[in-house]
Design a protein around this motif. Structure first.
Motif, PDB file in Angstrom:
ATOM      1  N   LEU A 165     -16.291 -23.986 -34.853  1.00 44.83           N
ATOM      2  CA  LEU A 165     -17.198 -25.192 -34.773  1.00 44.83           C
ATOM      3  C   LEU A 165     -17.053 -27.097 -34.031  1.00 44.83           C
ATOM      4  CD1 LEU A 165     -20.244 -26.028 -35.427  1.00 44.83           C
ATOM      5  CD2 LEU A 165     -19.657 -27.140 -37.538  1.00 44.83           C
ATOM      6  N   ARG A 166     -16.266 -27.259 -34.599  1.00 41.92           N
ATOM      7  CA  ARG A 166     -15.579 -28.488 -33.968  1.00 41.92           C
ATOM      8  C   ARG A 166     -15.848 -28.290 -33.270  1.00 41.92           C
ATOM      9  NH1 ARG A 166     -13.001 -29.319 -38.591  1.00 41.92           N
ATOM     10  NH2 ARG A 166     -10.602 -28.459 -37.776  1.00 41.92           N
ATOM     11  N   ARG A 167     -14.829 -27.639 -32.194  1.00 43.91           N
ATOM     12  CA  ARG A 167     -14.840 -27.089 -30.681  1.00 43.91           C
ATOM     13  C   ARG A 167     -15.405 -27.179 -29.604  1.00 43.91           C
ATOM     14  NH1 ARG A 167      -9.670 -23.505 -29.044  1.00 43.91           N
ATOM     15  NH2 ARG A 167      -8.072 -24.763 -30.558  1.00 43.91           N
ATOM     16  N   VAL A 168     -16.481 -26.850 -30.313  1.00 47.21           N
ATOM     17  CA  VAL A 168     -18.039 -26.433 -30.085  1.00 47.21           C
ATOM     18  C   VAL A 168     -18.606 -28.042 -29.863  1.00 47.21           C
ATOM     19  CG1 VAL A 168     -20.463 -25.493 -29.590  1.00 47.21           C
ATOM     20  CG2 VAL A 168     -18.393 -23.811 -30.154  1.00 47.21           C
ATOM     21  N   LEU A 169     -18.491 -28.704 -30.910  1.00 46.36           N
ATOM     22  CA  LEU A 169     -19.085 -29.852 -30.929  1.00 46.36           C
ATOM     23  C   LEU A 169     -18.598 -31.459 -30.045  1.00 46.36           C
ATOM     24  CD1 LEU A 169     -19.455 -30.468 -35.007  1.00 46.36           C
ATOM     25  CD2 LEU A 169     -21.559 -29.673 -33.585  1.00 46.36           C
ATOM     26  N   ARG A 170     -17.458 -30.893 -29.592  1.00 45.53           N
ATOM     27  CA  ARG A 170     -16.481 -31.875 -28.848  1.00 45.53           C
ATOM     28  C   ARG A 170     -16.922 -31.193 -27.251  1.00 45.53           C
ATOM     29  NH1 ARG A 170     -11.426 -30.670 -32.465  1.00 45.53           N
ATOM     30  NH2 ARG A 170     -11.191 -29.278 -30.237  1.00 45.53           N
ATOM     31  N   MET A 171     -17.181 -30.066 -27.050  1.00 43.97           N
ATOM     32  CA  MET A 171     -17.633 -29.358 -25.981  1.00 43.97           C
ATOM     33  C   MET A 171     -18.857 -30.103 -25.268  1.00 43.97           C
ATOM     34  SD  MET A 171     -17.442 -25.627 -24.566  1.00 43.97           S
ATOM     35  CE  MET A 171     -18.861 -25.120 -25.450  1.00 43.97           C
ATOM     36  N   ALA A 172     -20.027 -29.963 -26.401  1.00 45.26           N
ATOM     37  CA  ALA A 172     -21.068 -30.361 -26.644  1.00 45.26           C
ATOM     38  C   ALA A 172     -21.798 -31.326 -27.336  1.00 45.26           C
ATOM     39  CB  ALA A 172     -22.468 -28.721 -26.747  1.00 45.26           C
ATOM     40  N   PRO A 173     -21.121 -32.569 -26.769  1.00 47.83           N
ATOM     41  CA  PRO A 173     -21.805 -33.593 -27.976  1.00 47.83           C
ATOM     42  C   PRO A 173     -23.409 -34.453 -28.275  1.00 47.83           C
ATOM     43  CG  PRO A 173     -20.439 -35.041 -26.373  1.00 47.83           C
ATOM     44  CD  PRO A 173     -20.193 -32.429 -26.099  1.00 47.83           C
ATOM     45  N   ARG A 174     -23.976 -33.116 -26.722  1.00 45.75           N
ATOM     46  CA  ARG A 174     -25.949 -34.660 -26.832  1.00 45.75           C
ATOM     47  C   ARG A 174     -26.204 -32.936 -26.836  1.00 45.75           C
ATOM     48  NH1 ARG A 174     -25.277 -39.250 -24.460  1.00 45.75           N
ATOM     49  NH2 ARG A 174     -27.308 -39.144 -24.290  1.00 45.75           N
ATOM     50  N   HIS A 175     -25.585 -31.762 -26.860  1.00 46.92           N
ATOM     51  CA  HIS A 175     -26.555 -30.605 -27.785  1.00 46.92           C
ATOM     52  C   HIS A 175     -26.472 -30.324 -28.961  1.00 46.92           C
ATOM     53  CE1 HIS A 175     -25.256 -29.852 -23.638  1.00 46.92           C
ATOM     54  NE2 HIS A 175     -26.316 -29.036 -23.150  1.00 46.92           N
ATOM     55  N   ALA A 176     -27.723 -28.849 -29.770  1.00 42.52           N
ATOM     56  CA  ALA A 176     -27.885 -28.874 -31.126  1.00 42.52           C
ATOM     57  C   ALA A 176     -27.250 -27.554 -30.958  1.00 42.52           C
ATOM     58  CB  ALA A 176     -29.570 -28.911 -30.658  1.00 42.52           C
ATOM     59  N   VAL A 177     -26.455 -27.751 -32.240  1.00 40.65           N
ATOM     60  CA  VAL A 177     -25.223 -26.771 -32.224  1.00 40.65           C
ATOM     61  C   VAL A 177     -26.054 -25.703 -33.598  1.00 40.65           C
ATOM     62  CG1 VAL A 177     -23.424 -25.808 -33.227  1.00 40.65           C
ATOM     63  CG2 VAL A 177     -23.873 -27.891 -31.647  1.00 40.65           C
ATOM     64  N   LEU A 178     -26.445 -24.391 -33.965  1.00 43.80           N
ATOM     65  CA  LEU A 178     -26.791 -23.845 -34.762  1.00 43.80           C
ATOM     66  C   LEU A 178     -26.085 -23.755 -35.617  1.00 43.80           C
ATOM     67  CD1 LEU A 178     -30.722 -22.756 -34.296  1.00 43.80           C
ATOM     68  CD2 LEU A 178     -29.679 -24.006 -35.213  1.00 43.80           C
TER      69      LEU A 178
END
Length: 485
Positions: A163-176
Motif C-alpha cells: 500500500l505504501r508503494r502505491v501511495l508513493r506511486m500515486a500521491p494525488r489519487h484516491a486509494v481504496l
C-alpha cells in the motif's frame, strides 16, 4: 477479486455479456507522471469515473463487466496484475485506485511512479532488521510501527508495504484498500497509512463500491485542497516574516516630513526581492533615508537585503553616517554574501533637522529625483559625485554631496527596476528603455496634475507598467519624502 467486481456489476444491473475490455497504452506511448497534476475531477463536465484495479487473480482476465455509477455513466475500469503494470496504466484521468492488499511481492521490482524500478520482496538481512524492508525503517533504524485499531503497537505487515508503494506511486489519487472481512484491524491500519477507505471482499456490492469510489475521490480532493491551503499559509507566514525585515515601518516620530513607499518584486509569484529601503529619525532631529538593490533576484538576495537594511538602521542609531557607514556596510556584505560576484547599490540621504538641506551619498545607485517649491519642474540630483557599489572595490570612499532643499520640497528615491522597463507597451523585440528621463517626464506630468504622496507613487508605477506592457521583470522600490511649508 475480479469475481467480486463482477458481483458488484450485477448489483448495478449490468448484463452477463456486457463487458468492457481494458486497453493498455501503446508501447512506448508517453504518459505524464501520476503526480504531474491532480486527477480530473470526478463526475465533472460529464466525465465518467475511471477506476484502476490492482490485483493478482490467476483465474481472471483483463476485462471486467460494465458498471454504472450513480449518475448512470459507465465506470471505466483498468486492471493491473502488479505495480509495474499499474505505473503504466496510472494516468491523470484515473480517479481512484482499488488495491488488493493481498497482492504478492514482485520479484522483478516495482515502480515509484517515476519509471525507476525499485527492489521488491524481502530485504537482505544485512540491509535491514528482521521482518522490515528499507521502506519500513524509521530514522533511528527500527522497524516502522503504528497503532492498530485496538490501540496496541504493530509492525507494518507486507500488505501495507504494498500500500505504501502505491501511495508513493500515486500521491494525488484516491486509494481504496480491499481485504478480507476477517482482517478488520489491517483494514483500519490501511486507512491510517494513507488509504481513503477500505472494503471487504465478502461484503462488496455495486452500491457500496460506487459509493466508496465517489467518497474516496471527494475525500482525496479535500485532503489535497487542505494541504495546499496549509502550504499557502506557511508560505505566507514565511514571507510575512521576511517582509517585516525588508519593508520596515519608518521611524519618523516627531518629524514634519511625510513618507510614502511602493515595492514590487520582479520574479514570478514572489512577494519579495533584492530591493530594500528604510527611514529613521535620530534623537538630534536628523532624518536618515536609504534605498538599496542587491544584484540578482530571489530569496537569497532578499535575505541579504534584509541584513543590510537592519545593519544600516543599527549603524545609523549608533551615530555612523556617510562614508564611515557605507564602509561598514560593505564589510557586512562581504561577510554575508554567498559569492564574491554579489554586490549592492545604495543611496543614502541625511536630511538636516531644519529640513532645508541634505547630504547625499551614492554607491553605484541612481540619483534621487528632486522637486522644489512653487511648482518647480522635477529634476535629477547630479550624479557626478558618486562612489562604486558595495562589494566591488576595496579601500574606496563615497564622497558627499550637500543639497539645498528649501522650505517645501519632494525627494524621490528609487531602484533601477523603475527605469529599466520597456516603453513600447509590451513589444518583446524592443530595446528602448524608459530611462531616468522617461521616469522624470512621467513624474512631472503627474505632479502638474496635482498628484502627491501615495497617489503620485501609485500613478507613476501604473504608468510605468502600462508602457512596459505588463509587470516589470526587475524588482522595484520607491521612497518619497515630502515637506510642505
Amino acid at each position: 477479486m475480479v469475481a467480486a467486481v463482477r458481483r458488484a456489476h450485477h448489483a448495478l444491473g449490468g448484463g452477463r455479456g456486457s463487458s468492457m475490455p481494458v486497453s493498455a497504452p501503446a508501447a512506448g506511448a508517453a504518459t505524464r507522471p501520476a503526480d504531474a497534476q491532480a486527477p480530473q475531477s470526478a463526475q465533472s463536465a460529464g466525465t465518467a469515473l475511471n477506476l484502476l484495479v490492482i490485483e493478482d487473480d490467476p483465474a481472471g482476465d483483463l476485462s471486467v463487466p460494465r458498471m454504472l455509477d450513480a449518475c448512470g455513466k459507465p465506470v471505466r475500469v483498468r486492471t493491473a496484475r502488479n505495480l509495474t503494470e499499474a505505473a503504466r496504466l496510472l494516468t491523470d484521468d484515473v480517479h481512484c485506485i482499488l488495491l488488493d492488499l493481498a497482492l504478492p511481492h514482485e520479484e522483478g521490482g516495482d515502480h515509484h511512479g517515476d519509471g525507476a524500478p525499485a527492489a521488491a520482496g524481502p530485504c537482505p538481512a544485512e540491509a535491514a532488521p528482521t521482518g522490515a524492508c528499507a521502506d519500513d525503517i524509521e530514522a533511528d533504524g527500527t522497524p516502522a510501527t503504528g497503532t492498530s485499531a485496538s490501540g496496541s503497537p504493530v509492525t507494518e505487515p507486507d500488505e501495507l508495504h504494498i500500500l505504501r508503494r502505491v501511495l508513493r506511486m500515486a500521491p494525488r489519487h484516491a486509494v481504496l484498500a480491499l481485504t478480507d472481512g476477517t482482517d478488520a484491524e489491517r483494514a483500519a491500519d490501511a486507512v491510517r497509512v494513507g488509504a481513503q477507505d477500505y472494503l471487504f471482499r465478502d461484503e462488496l456490492d455495486g452500491r457500496l463500491l460506487n459509493r466508496a469510489i465517489r467518497y474516496a475521490v471527494a475525500r482525496k480532493r479535500a485532503d489535497l485542497a487542505q494541504r495546499q491551503l496549509t502550504e499557502s499559509r506557511l508560505r505566507a507566514q514565511e514571507n510575512a516574516r521576511l517582509e517585516r525585515g525588508l519593508l520596515p515601518r519608518p521611524l519618523l516620530e516627531g518629524s514634519e516630513l511625510r513618507f510614502a513607499a511602493r515595492y514590487r518584486p520582479g520574479r514570478s509569484r514572489a512577494l519579495l526581492g533584492g530591493d530594500f529601503y528604510d527611514t529613521v529619525r535620530t534623537p538630534d532631529g536628523t532624518v536618515h533615508a536609504m534605498i538599496g538593490d542587491v544584484c540578482g533576484h530571489g530569496p537569497d538576495e532578499a535575505a541579504l537585503g534584509v541584513e543590510l537594511r537592519i545593519a544600516w538602521r543599527a549603524l545609523t542609531f549608533a551615530g555612523l553616517s556617510g562614508d564611515e557607514l557605507l564602509a561598514t556596510l560593505q564589510k557586512v556584505l562581504e561577510n554575508e554574501r554567498d559569492s564574491e560576484e554579489i554586490f549592492a547599490t545604495l543611496c543614502t540621504v541625511d536630511i538636516a533637522p531644519d529640513g532645508r538641506s541634505a547630504d547625499v551619498h551614492l554607491a553605484g545607485h541612481p540619483s534621487p529625483l528632486f522637486a522644489g517649491s512653487g511648482g518647480a519642474t522635477p529634476r535629477l540630483l547630479p550624479e557626478d559625485v558618486s562612489g562604486p557599489a558595495l562589494g566591488l572595490l576595496q579601500q574606496v570612499g563615497w564622497p558627499r554631496r550637500r543639497v539645498t532643499l528649501g522650505r517645501s520640497w519632494s525627494l524621490m528615491m528609487y531602484t533601477d527596476g523603475l527605469i529599466e522597463g520597456r516603453v513600447d507597451e509590451g513589444r518583446t523585440d524592443s530595446t528602448q528603455r524608459l530611462g531616468q528621463q522617461g521616469m522624470l517626464d512621467i513624474v512631472a506630468r503627474r505632479m502638474a496634475e496635482g498628484a502627491r504622496g501615495e497617489r503620485l507613487l501609485e500613478e507613476t508605477m501604473t504608468e510605468v507598467r502600462r508602457l512596459n506592457g505588463g509587470e516589470l521583470t526587475d524588482d522595484v522600490a520607491v521612497v518619497l519624502l515630502d515637506r510642505e511649508r
